[in-house]
Every structure is written in C-alpha cells, then in structure tokens.
Design an enzyme around this catalytic site. Structure first.
Site, short mmCIF file in Angstrom:
data_model
loop_
_atom_site.label_atom_id
_atom_site.label_comp_id
_atom_site.label_asym_id
_atom_site.label_seq_id
_atom_site.Cartn_x
_atom_site.Cartn_y
_atom_site.Cartn_z
N PRO A 100 0.83 -1.21 0.00
CA PRO A 100 0.00 0.00 0.00
C PRO A 100 0.86 1.26 0.00
CG PRO A 100 -0.85 -1.62 1.55
CD PRO A 100 0.46 -2.15 1.08
N TYR A 101 2.00 1.21 0.68
CA TYR A 101 2.93 2.34 0.66
C TYR A 101 3.32 2.69 -0.77
CZ TYR A 101 7.50 4.63 0.83
OH TYR A 101 8.54 5.49 0.61
N GLY A 102 3.70 1.67 -1.54
CA GLY A 102 4.09 1.88 -2.94
C GLY A 102 2.95 2.47 -3.76
N THR A 137 0.65 4.50 -2.63
CA THR A 137 0.52 5.94 -2.32
C THR A 137 1.66 6.74 -2.95
OG1 THR A 137 1.73 5.80 -0.20
CG2 THR A 137 -0.67 5.48 -0.12
#
Ligand code: UGA
Length: 321
Positions: free
Chosen positions: A148-150, A152
């Site tokens: 999910p970081y990637g 965003t």
C-alpha cells in the site's frame, strides 16, 4: 536560491537541507515531527541545521497555509511522507494516503499558483515498481506496487505528472532505491544491522535474506536532488536514483561482518507482506539528462554507516532505534 524542504527533520530531508545551506542557499524546512519513529531523533536532525539561512516550520502539510509558504521560493524539495513498506497495511493505510497523497496534492496546488517556482522535486520510491518486469528496471517499465505504501507513492508521483502536464508545474520525480548512510531511519535494515553489530545483539532477517536491493548512499541521493533542481528538465520528468550495486541482504551481512571484524548473530524469520524480492534501477536516463551517477561504493557507504553507529550507539549505548 530559496528552497523549501518538506520533511526537513527526516533522514533524507535533513541531509539535503544541510547540504543546501552549505552551498549558501536559503532553506525553509517544514516538518510535522510525527511519531513513526522517536521524534527526538528528528529534533536532533533539526539541531544540525542551525544556520542564519535556515527557518524551521513545524506543522502538517495538510493544515499549513501552503501558498504563503511557497511564495517567493525557487525550489521545493518534497521529502515529507509516511515511510515504511511493511507497515502500510490495515488501519494505518489512512495515515499513508493522507501524508503521501493528500499532502502532495495540496503542495502541488500551491505550487501551481507560484510565479517564482523553478523546480518541484518529489521524493518518489523504487517501491512503485513492485516486482518489476526486468532488471535493471527502466522508468518506462510498468509500475505495479506490492505494498500500500508503494501505491501511495505512485499516486503522488502521478499527481506530479498531472500538475506538470496540465499546469506546467516544473516537477521532477526521483525514484529513490533504498537509501542508507549515517542517520538512516531506525526502522530500516542497515541501521538495525549496524546497531546490532555494535551492541552484539541478534540481527533479525525477514525471510531467507536472499532478497536483493539496489542500495543508494544518502550523499548520492542529495546530489541527485540538487542536479534535478539545477538542470533543465521538461515538467513531469521521472528518474531512477539507484546506487548501482544490486546485492542480497545476506551479501550485505557478509560485508558487515568483515567490516566489523566479529561474527554476527543472524536469525531468520518470516517473510513480510509487501517486501519485494528484488530492486535494481537503470540510471542511464538520469546520467544522460542530469549527468548524475552514484559515486559511493556500497562497501564505503556501509563503512561510514558502521562508523556512525559506533559513535552513536557504542559510546552512549542508548536505545534510540
Ligand atoms: C526502503 C524504505 O523503507 C522505503 O521507504 C523506500 O521507499 C524503499 O526503500 C524504496 O527504495 O522504495 P526497503 O527496501 O524495505 O524499503 O528498505 P530496508 O528497510 O533497508 O530493507 C531492506 C531489506 O532488508 C528488505 O528486504 C527487508 O525485508 C530486510 N530487512 C529489513 C530485514 O531483513 N530485517 C530488518 O530488520 C529490516
């Protein structure tokens, strides 16, 4: 030049801000001092920026009046964000989307109205690639994040490109490949490894240790930011910023053991969701367009981080990681 550095209290932001001050630029540093890791480390990063040409602003990019902040600035280096590939699942996702997507959109809106802004440099990430199509990965290869970081970071990068193509905001996105060096974030691999080596504590590896990274030294990342600001680029450019040594985590441990001169206590555990198997970036484009290439060999950079760890953790023996 007058530079705004967001995330100025962080690892990359503070190192970049210090370099800009040393080059004689005026720097306005913005940071929300969030508690992703102990804010006292961020306060000590800010203390290193004490300079007549440095102004510190404390606050969240989602609340601050950004048009006023950007007024009169030549460069924005947008380094702020919620980091950490492995923690971005579950309830925390809202924190990631707010800090990484919403804040970037607000900053781009404010930049759009500026008549003085010459460059908006965005700190993107190799995590936008996920398990890439090929190695070394080109900027034009299909991004397919695995965390999910990637997602965003990719969304914010797309916003940069969007504001560039629609409104001419002079954005450059730099896809950093696992940045390391003295004062690296305490949750990242190298800081954990060198700290454990110095304190003779166990080193915990996520998975087999065969995952490969294109680790990039902080000094090289800083120079890439400066080149991106100074050199002429088309609005919306995207560059990989990669160290050029793809090595496995086990390979790093072998190097560290040799540098430290004592056996390491390495323990292998579960693989963590979101962690990719390999990163490796082509730097042909950034070399061609900005004349940038990594200068620091992994052995040298790791030795510098180990020396920093001996200094930081060895003598005081404190536990700020
Ligand atoms: C790092 C940063 O944390 C991200 O913010 C950044 O966007 C990303 O690089 C990137 O380049 O895109 P990561 O590659 O996971 O993410 O960086 P490290 O924390 O240095 O981890 C490197 C490898 O060591 C990973 O495979 C990780 O699983 C492993 N590791 C890390 C361990 O085995 N043990 C640890 O204690 C820490």
């Amino acid at each position: 030049m007058k530079a705004i550095v967001t995330g100025a209290a962080g690892f990359v932001g503070s190192t970049l801000a210090r370099r800009l001050l040393n080059l004689g630029h005026e720097v306005v540093g913005v940071d929300a001092l969030t508690d992703y890791y102990t804010p006292s480390l961020k306060v000590s990063n800010l203390a290193r920026l004490k300079d007549a040409k440095f102004t510190s602003i404390s606050g969240d990019l989602n609340d601050l009046p950004l048009k006023h902040l950007i007024d009169g600035a030549d460069w924005v280096f947008h380094q702020a964000g919620q980091p950490g590939v492995r923690k971005s699942w579950g309830e925390d996702f809202g924190v990631y989307s707010k800090a990484n997507i919403d804040a970037t959109q607000r900053l781009l809106e404010a930049s759009r109205q500026s008549s003085t802004l010459k460059k908006f440099v965005y700190a993107s990430s190799s995590s936008v690639y996920g398990d890439a199509e090929r190695y070394p990965t080109l900027e034009t290869d299909r991004p397919q994040p695995r965390s999910p970081y990637g997602v965003t970071k990719l969304a914010a990068e797309n916003l940069c490109t969007l504001y560039a193509s629609n409104f001419g905001v002079p954005t450059v996105s730099l896809r950093y490949f696992t940045v390391y060096g003295p004062r690296q974030r305490p949750d990242m691999a190298f800081t954990r490894f060198v700290r454990a080596a110095v304190l003779e504590e166990p080193i915990n590896i996520f998975g087999s240790g065969e995952q490969v990274r294109d680790f990039t030294f902080i000094g090289d990342i800083v120079e890439a930011n400066i080149a991106a600001a100074i050199e002429e680029t088309e609005p919306g450019e995207i560059f990989n910023v990669a160290g050029g040594t793809s090595i496995s985590v086990n390979g790093v441990l072998t190097l560290l053991e040799a540098l430290n001169g004592r056996p390491l206590d390495v323990r292998y555990g579960e693989k963590v969701a979101g962690d990719v198997l390999q990163t490796g970036g082509s730097t042909s484009r950034i070399f061609e367009m900005l004349g940038w290439r990594a200068q620091t060999a992994l052995e040298d950079g790791l030795a510098m981080q180990l020396a920093w760890a001996r200094d930081t953790f060895g003598r005081r023996g404190d536990s700020n990681a």
